[in-house]
Design a protein around this motif. Sequence first.
Motif, PDB file in Angstrom:
ATOM      1  N   ALA A   1      -2.256 -10.929 -14.630  1.00 56.65           N
ATOM      2  CA  ALA A   1      -2.161 -11.483 -12.879  1.00 56.65           C
ATOM      3  C   ALA A   1      -1.709 -11.064 -12.350  1.00 56.65           C
ATOM      4  O   ALA A   1      -2.569 -10.596 -11.165  1.00 56.65           O
ATOM      5  N   PHE A   2      -0.922  -9.542 -11.667  1.00 52.69           N
ATOM      6  CA  PHE A   2      -0.592  -8.842 -10.985  1.00 52.69           C
ATOM      7  C   PHE A   2      -2.195  -7.907 -10.813  1.00 52.69           C
ATOM      8  O   PHE A   2      -2.602  -7.798  -9.770  1.00 52.69           O
ATOM      9  N   SER A   3      -3.628  -7.621 -12.141  1.00 51.66           N
ATOM     10  CA  SER A   3      -4.246  -7.017 -11.819  1.00 51.66           C
ATOM     11  C   SER A   3      -5.629  -7.809 -10.933  1.00 51.66           C
ATOM     12  O   SER A   3      -6.195  -7.454 -10.030  1.00 51.66           O
ATOM     13  N   ALA A   4      -5.027  -9.807 -11.524  1.00 47.64           N
ATOM     14  CA  ALA A   4      -6.069 -10.400 -10.787  1.00 47.64           C
ATOM     15  C   ALA A   4      -5.759 -10.472  -9.059  1.00 47.64           C
ATOM     16  O   ALA A   4      -6.420 -10.493  -8.145  1.00 47.64           O
ATOM     17  N   ILE A   5      -4.041 -10.251  -8.856  1.00 48.34           N
ATOM     18  CA  ILE A   5      -4.219 -10.489  -7.417  1.00 48.34           C
ATOM     19  C   ILE A   5      -4.363  -8.943  -6.733  1.00 48.34           C
ATOM     20  O   ILE A   5      -5.192  -8.910  -5.537  1.00 48.34           O
ATOM     21  N   GLY A   6      -4.325  -7.925  -7.416  1.00 49.31           N
ATOM     22  CA  GLY A   6      -5.073  -6.116  -6.807  1.00 49.31           C
ATOM     23  C   GLY A   6      -5.895  -6.486  -6.195  1.00 49.31           C
ATOM     24  O   GLY A   6      -6.505  -5.749  -5.451  1.00 49.31           O
ATOM     25  N   THR A   7      -6.772  -6.983  -7.595  1.00 53.92           N
ATOM     26  CA  THR A   7      -7.667  -6.600  -7.311  1.00 53.92           C
ATOM     27  C   THR A   7      -8.893  -7.499  -6.715  1.00 53.92           C
ATOM     28  O   THR A   7      -9.633  -7.271  -5.586  1.00 53.92           O
ATOM     29  N   SER A   8      -8.235  -8.588  -6.192  1.00 58.74           N
ATOM     30  CA  SER A   8      -8.845  -9.536  -4.817  1.00 58.74           C
ATOM     31  C   SER A   8      -8.738  -8.856  -3.488  1.00 58.74           C
ATOM     32  O   SER A   8      -9.389  -8.858  -2.444  1.00 58.74           O
ATOM     33  N   LEU A   9      -7.125  -8.310  -3.419  1.00 60.62           N
ATOM     34  CA  LEU A   9      -6.424  -7.756  -2.087  1.00 60.62           C
ATOM     35  C   LEU A   9      -7.634  -6.188  -1.838  1.00 60.62           C
ATOM     36  O   LEU A   9      -8.142  -5.891  -0.518  1.00 60.62           O
ATOM     37  N   ALA A  10      -8.024  -6.272  -3.176  1.00 69.66           N
ATOM     38  CA  ALA A  10      -9.042  -4.609  -2.780  1.00 69.66           C
ATOM     39  C   ALA A  10      -9.779  -4.644  -2.302  1.00 69.66           C
ATOM     40  O   ALA A  10     -10.379  -3.521  -1.789  1.00 69.66           O
TER      41      ALA A  10
ATOM     42  N   ILE B   1      -0.526   9.128  -9.056  1.00 65.80           N
ATOM     43  CA  ILE B   1      -0.657   8.088  -8.289  1.00 65.80           C
ATOM     44  C   ILE B   1      -0.705   8.016  -7.089  1.00 65.80           C
ATOM     45  O   ILE B   1      -1.894   8.094  -6.161  1.00 65.80           O
ATOM     46  N   TYR B   2      -0.140   9.222  -6.465  1.00 66.91           N
ATOM     47  CA  TYR B   2      -0.623  10.191  -5.411  1.00 66.91           C
ATOM     48  C   TYR B   2      -1.820  10.736  -4.726  1.00 66.91           C
ATOM     49  O   TYR B   2      -1.918  11.491  -3.953  1.00 66.91           O
ATOM     50  N   SER B   3      -3.069  10.917  -5.714  1.00 68.19           N
ATOM     51  CA  SER B   3      -4.175  11.988  -5.981  1.00 68.19           C
ATOM     52  C   SER B   3      -4.959  10.995  -5.135  1.00 68.19           C
ATOM     53  O   SER B   3      -6.007  11.844  -4.900  1.00 68.19           O
ATOM     54  N   GLY B   4      -4.410   9.763  -5.324  1.00 65.20           N
ATOM     55  CA  GLY B   4      -5.614   9.357  -3.909  1.00 65.20           C
ATOM     56  C   GLY B   4      -7.123   8.290  -4.861  1.00 65.20           C
ATOM     57  O   GLY B   4      -7.880   8.514  -5.349  1.00 65.20           O
ATOM     58  N   ASP B   5      -6.669   8.154  -6.361  1.00 60.07           N
ATOM     59  CA  ASP B   5      -8.290   7.894  -7.746  1.00 60.07           C
ATOM     60  C   ASP B   5      -8.072   6.825  -7.839  1.00 60.07           C
ATOM     61  O   ASP B   5      -9.042   6.473  -8.680  1.00 60.07           O
ATOM     62  N   TYR B   6      -7.174   6.399  -7.797  1.00 52.35           N
ATOM     63  CA  TYR B   6      -6.784   5.217  -7.892  1.00 52.35           C
ATOM     64  C   TYR B   6      -6.981   4.138  -6.740  1.00 52.35           C
ATOM     65  O   TYR B   6      -5.790   4.616  -5.755  1.00 52.35           O
ATOM     66  N   ASP B   7      -7.457   2.851  -6.446  1.00 52.95           N
ATOM     67  CA  ASP B   7      -7.111   2.114  -6.014  1.00 52.95           C
ATOM     68  C   ASP B   7      -5.981   1.492  -5.917  1.00 52.95           C
ATOM     69  O   ASP B   7      -5.297   0.350  -5.309  1.00 52.95           O
ATOM     70  N   ILE B   8      -5.973   0.969  -6.975  1.00 52.66           N
ATOM     71  CA  ILE B   8      -4.962  -0.045  -7.704  1.00 52.66           C
ATOM     72  C   ILE B   8      -3.881   0.244  -8.570  1.00 52.66           C
ATOM     73  O   ILE B   8      -4.561   0.733  -9.508  1.00 52.66           O
TER      74      ILE B   8
ATOM     75  N   ALA C   1       0.883  -1.208  -0.078  1.00 50.32           N
ATOM     76  CA  ALA C   1      -0.172  -0.006   0.542  1.00 50.32           C
ATOM     77  C   ALA C   1       1.186   1.162  -0.069  1.00 50.32           C
ATOM     78  O   ALA C   1       2.255   0.918   0.810  1.00 50.32           O
ATOM     79  N   ILE C   2       0.645   1.458  -0.758  1.00 49.93           N
ATOM     80  CA  ILE C   2       1.430   3.715  -0.526  1.00 49.93           C
ATOM     81  C   ILE C   2       0.413   4.794  -0.825  1.00 49.93           C
ATOM     82  O   ILE C   2      -0.659   4.583  -0.958  1.00 49.93           O
ATOM     83  N   PRO C   3       0.532   5.508   0.303  1.00 52.96           N
ATOM     84  CA  PRO C   3       0.301   7.087   0.393  1.00 52.96           C
ATOM     85  C   PRO C   3      -0.269   7.841  -0.600  1.00 52.96           C
ATOM     86  O   PRO C   3       0.174   7.997  -1.179  1.00 52.96           O
ATOM     87  N   THR C   4      -1.945   8.246  -0.014  1.00 53.57           N
ATOM     88  CA  THR C   4      -1.809   9.707  -1.740  1.00 53.57           C
ATOM     89  C   THR C   4      -2.586  10.332  -0.527  1.00 53.57           C
ATOM     90  O   THR C   4      -2.974  10.145   0.660  1.00 53.57           O
ATOM     91  N   VAL C   5      -3.201  11.052  -1.572  1.00 53.04           N
ATOM     92  CA  VAL C   5      -3.812  12.609  -0.631  1.00 53.04           C
ATOM     93  C   VAL C   5      -5.452  12.052   0.015  1.00 53.04           C
ATOM     94  O   VAL C   5      -5.544  12.485   0.995  1.00 53.04           O
ATOM     95  N   LYS C   6      -5.580  10.738  -0.831  1.00 52.80           N
ATOM     96  CA  LYS C   6      -6.896  10.387  -0.019  1.00 52.80           C
ATOM     97  C   LYS C   6      -6.922   8.358   1.142  1.00 52.80           C
ATOM     98  O   LYS C   6      -5.772   8.551   1.631  1.00 52.80           O
ATOM     99  N   GLU C   7      -7.138   7.433   0.536  1.00 53.39           N
ATOM    100  CA  GLU C   7      -7.075   6.393   0.905  1.00 53.39           C
ATOM    101  C   GLU C   7      -5.770   5.853  -0.349  1.00 53.39           C
ATOM    102  O   GLU C   7      -5.479   6.136  -1.005  1.00 53.39           O
ATOM    103  N   PRO C   8      -5.220   4.860   0.689  1.00 51.23           N
ATOM    104  CA  PRO C   8      -3.703   4.404   0.355  1.00 51.23           C
ATOM    105  C   PRO C   8      -3.997   3.636  -1.059  1.00 51.23           C
ATOM    106  O   PRO C   8      -5.402   2.760  -1.250  1.00 51.23           O
ATOM    107  N   CYS C   9      -3.108   3.343  -1.627  1.00 50.45           N
ATOM    108  CA  CYS C   9      -3.802   2.140  -3.090  1.00 50.45           C
ATOM    109  C   CYS C   9      -2.893   1.636  -3.140  1.00 50.45           C
ATOM    110  O   CYS C   9      -1.278   1.588  -2.706  1.00 50.45           O
ATOM    111  N   LEU C  10      -2.871   0.049  -3.313  1.00 47.52           N
ATOM    112  CA  LEU C  10      -2.304  -0.835  -4.062  1.00 47.52           C
ATOM    113  C   LEU C  10      -1.359  -0.733  -4.980  1.00 47.52           C
ATOM    114  O   LEU C  10      -2.050  -0.652  -6.215  1.00 47.52           O
ATOM    115  N   MET C  11      -0.253  -1.243  -4.854  1.00 48.97           N
ATOM    116  CA  MET C  11       1.091  -1.121  -5.352  1.00 48.97           C
ATOM    117  C   MET C  11       1.893  -2.099  -6.227  1.00 48.97           C
ATOM    118  O   MET C  11       1.787  -2.746  -5.102  1.00 48.97           O
TER     119      MET C  11
END
Lengths: 337, 337
Positions: A153-162, A211-218, A127-137
Amino acid sequence: MATVAIDLHGGDFGPSLLIPACFQFFREQPSHQGILVGDLKQFRSVVQHCPSNIDWLDKPALGDAAKRPARLLKRQANSSIESCFELVKQGQADVLVSAEHTGVLLVLTTKYGQVHPFLKRPALVSAIPTVKEPCLMLDLGASYTAKTAQLLAFSAIGTSLASAIKQKPSLALLNVGVEAFKGPIELQRAAEQLANWKDIDFKGYVEACDIYSGDYDIVICDGFSGNHVIKSAEGSMALSSQLLSDRLNQNYLNKFLGLWFKKQMKAALKPLDPANYNGAVVAGSDLAVVKSHGNARSKAFNSALVKALALCQQQSVVAIQQKLDQVANDQKGVITG
Amino acid sequence: MATVAIDLHGGDFGPSLLIPACFQFFREQPSHQGILVGDLKQFRSVVQHCPSNIDWLDKPALGDAAKRPARLLKRQANSSIESCFELVKQGQADVLVSAEHTGVLLVLTTKYGQVHPFLKRPALVSAIPTVKEPCLMLDLGASYTAKTAQLLAFSAIGTSLASAIKQKPSLALLNVGVEAFKGPIELQRAAEQLANWKDIDFKGYVEACDIYSGDYDIVICDGFSGNHVIKSAEGSMALSSQLLSDRLNQNYLNKFLGLWFKKQMKAALKPLDPANYNGAVVAGSDLAVVKSHGNARSKAFNSALVKALALCQQQSVVAIQQKLDQVANDQKGVITG
């Protein structure tokens, strides 16, 4: 109830810092169990103050010479970190936490676990910090470039976790621009596929500055790029802090007001404190593995333990495997780069 | 005396901002010549106030629809940016400066110039701020991955440019760790070769967090990685500024002291002002091309013009070609990835 195996070696500080952190954590989590694995003779005196939900396993530290990952596959598996993997593999622990080098953890995950066949190697998610909620990278591991299938495959992992936290999380691919024709062909093909995924809000490409805008969860990328993004942020923030600190030490007025300001700055930048984000998931195998940062102190190590419990409670390992199965199945017959 | 062709279109602001910036620059540089290329009907009224060392060339702006780089190779070459390339190709100008998109400049450099055969495509080089002297970083262009030969070609370009300022500049390859076994094989092979270069102080690998230390005069990477490094720094610094600014606007005392602090911060962070670093070199062909940032205002555009003059005065294009010849020759028969 979850059982967490903790490698007391690896990282910069070792047992003397990790043991008190574990004691505090398991006192506050009486329904969970800890197994502390390390060189017992180093800390025999503290064992008697141990909470009742902690067990001990006496194993030596992994020698420095053994840290070149390829060598690990050929060695006797007696070190504290390999014993943690053994515990999880045999079902005696549900998850392991270690501050070992990423390369070591990736190699051992492959040695002891079954990496999903749709992935080439396990992926490292943080997880990395953003202006809003953390983002999974991800990936932040050893994928130096990524083919379309790996990006999916990375997208599948990120989607499952988020998805454990948010319904239909937003996802973007890291690229050098947002226009559809930008970037390598593998990325463009992954974008075409991701646009059809029903369980995400696919946002197309994201540039590293956004990335740091917080507009992306993954945010999805190869491990080489991901590493540069995180480390560049770290280095540039340190540079600006140093310039600022030099300025505030220039004269007495600056020094005096600087004290007030440093307090404000500390409070303002608290959301960016890396200690809150410690605990990267080594994902994509049938084992639950959490990597703590090598320089994690008590507070940060606590975050990694919290992450380990969440991984068990959310049954993330199974959810990731199921999502990878689904994506692998959807991709059958699709020509990807 | 150098003649600089300036594309008045491209970038966010266009002629109304660039013309006054050019007037001021050429008034201060009476021994040099400028050719301003753009849609003359837009600014006929200002032509009369023009310094005597500026000429004009009436050419239309490149349409937005034409900015997809591949299409440029098939079009009529009548736009302001293509005319600048024509001027440099025909020897009527020594260097061109444009705020056009990187992709457009790379494609046109290939169309009008001779890219050195040891390079696949021209490379984009920029100076980035550090605690000490700025560091030259490349590639920041369209090389999404880099083979060993490309990394060596980038190193040749960086070495040529840095050697004009400093004898035996230090050079490092961007990697995910400093240990010799880290990173892709192409990078490892480039490191083996670079260790033998006599005209640089080869420092091995550098992680993105350490670029800003000022210990490296040149950092070499593929364009995908370079882009992420620069943009992540930009985004993370903006994030910390925003958090700080929110905090300083929280109450009256904070607001009041915040004014003082913002002044200090502005002074402290002045060395990081992107306007000082504007002007990336599109290197590796027989043409001298400088890219200004799309959002460059007067001060920043001035930096790009200064960079263009330095490129001519240091005869960088020839020096780069010679160094590339030498490296290409040394590499004959060496097996590289």
